[in-house]
Design a protein around this motif. Structure first.
Motif, mmCIF file in Angstrom:
data_model
loop_
_atom_site.group_PDB
_atom_site.id
_atom_site.type_symbol
_atom_site.label_atom_id
_atom_site.label_comp_id
_atom_site.label_asym_id
_atom_site.label_seq_id
_atom_site.Cartn_x
_atom_site.Cartn_y
_atom_site.Cartn_z
ATOM 1 N N ARG A 151 0.834 -1.207 0.000
ATOM 2 C CA ARG A 151 0.000 0.000 0.000
ATOM 3 C C ARG A 151 0.870 1.259 0.000
ATOM 4 O O ARG A 151 0.593 2.206 -0.731
ATOM 5 N N ASP A 189 -4.397 0.890 5.915
ATOM 6 C CA ASP A 189 -4.158 2.196 5.304
ATOM 7 C C ASP A 189 -3.491 3.150 6.294
ATOM 8 O O ASP A 189 -2.584 3.905 5.922
ATOM 9 N N SER A 245 -4.067 9.424 -1.087
ATOM 10 C CA SER A 245 -4.982 8.429 -0.527
ATOM 11 C C SER A 245 -5.257 7.315 -1.518
ATOM 12 O O SER A 245 -5.166 7.493 -2.717
ATOM 13 N N LEU A 246 -5.607 6.177 -0.980
ATOM 14 C CA LEU A 246 -5.990 5.019 -1.762
ATOM 15 C C LEU A 246 -7.365 4.593 -1.297
ATOM 16 O O LEU A 246 -7.775 4.887 -0.198
ATOM 17 N N GLN A 286 1.184 4.026 -3.009
ATOM 18 C CA GLN A 286 0.964 5.441 -2.721
ATOM 19 C C GLN A 286 2.140 6.281 -3.213
ATOM 20 O O GLN A 286 1.959 7.329 -3.829
ATOM 21 N N CYS A 309 -6.152 -2.457 -4.484
ATOM 22 C CA CYS A 309 -5.965 -1.029 -4.255
ATOM 23 C C CYS A 309 -6.288 -0.276 -5.534
ATOM 24 O O CYS A 309 -5.891 -0.675 -6.614
ATOM 25 N N ARG A 343 0.207 4.917 5.904
ATOM 26 C CA ARG A 343 0.441 6.361 6.070
ATOM 27 C C ARG A 343 1.526 6.622 7.115
ATOM 28 O O ARG A 343 2.408 7.453 6.920
ATOM 29 N N SER A 381 -0.007 9.777 -4.754
ATOM 30 C CA SER A 381 -1.382 10.025 -4.357
ATOM 31 C C SER A 381 -1.487 10.078 -2.845
ATOM 32 O O SER A 381 -0.913 9.240 -2.163
#
Length: 118
Positions: free
Chosen positions: A32, A100, A43-44, A36, A55, A104, A41
């Motif tokens: 993930r 997620d 957000s996913l 990203q 994703c 992050r 980006s």
């Protein structure tokens, strides 16, 4: 290049703890975070189809290479959490909901480390 995994699971267990949860969770988080980074980006979103998930980028594509500027589209980016069948559906769902956030957090720490080493 590669990875060496050392597991300290007690003798007599049928399957090491690290391989049943820790490694699959890290793989999902890293996938993930990498998606990203590659998509640049913030957000996913995760879409579920027939008990599997993929994703997706905010533009609806499943890979940064799916953009109009890419030479050729890539297969779907696998961000699914793959746990053994003996892990309960409840536990699987609880972990899935946190992926997620962990991605992050990983990206935030990676940014701090990158800035500190510059």
């Amino acid at each position: 290049d590669g990875v060496l995994l050392v597991d300290a699971t007690r003798k007599g267990k049928r399957f090491p703890d690290a391989l049943s949860k820790t490694v699959p969770i890290w793989c999902a988080v890293l996938n993930r975070a990498l998606l990203q980074l590659r998509s640049d980006s913030p957000s996913l979103s995760l879409h579920h189809h027939n008990d599997s998930s993929t994703c997706h980028l905010p533009n609806g594509s499943t890979s940064p290479e799916d953009s109009p500027t890419a030479a050729s589209p890539a297969p779907e980016w696998d961000c699914e959490l793959h746990l053994p069948s003996w892990v309960s559906a409840t536990e699987h769902k609880q972990v899935q909901q946190r992926l997620d956030g962990w991605a992050r957090d990983l990206l935030a720490v990676a940014g701090l480390l990158s800035a500190a080493s510059a």
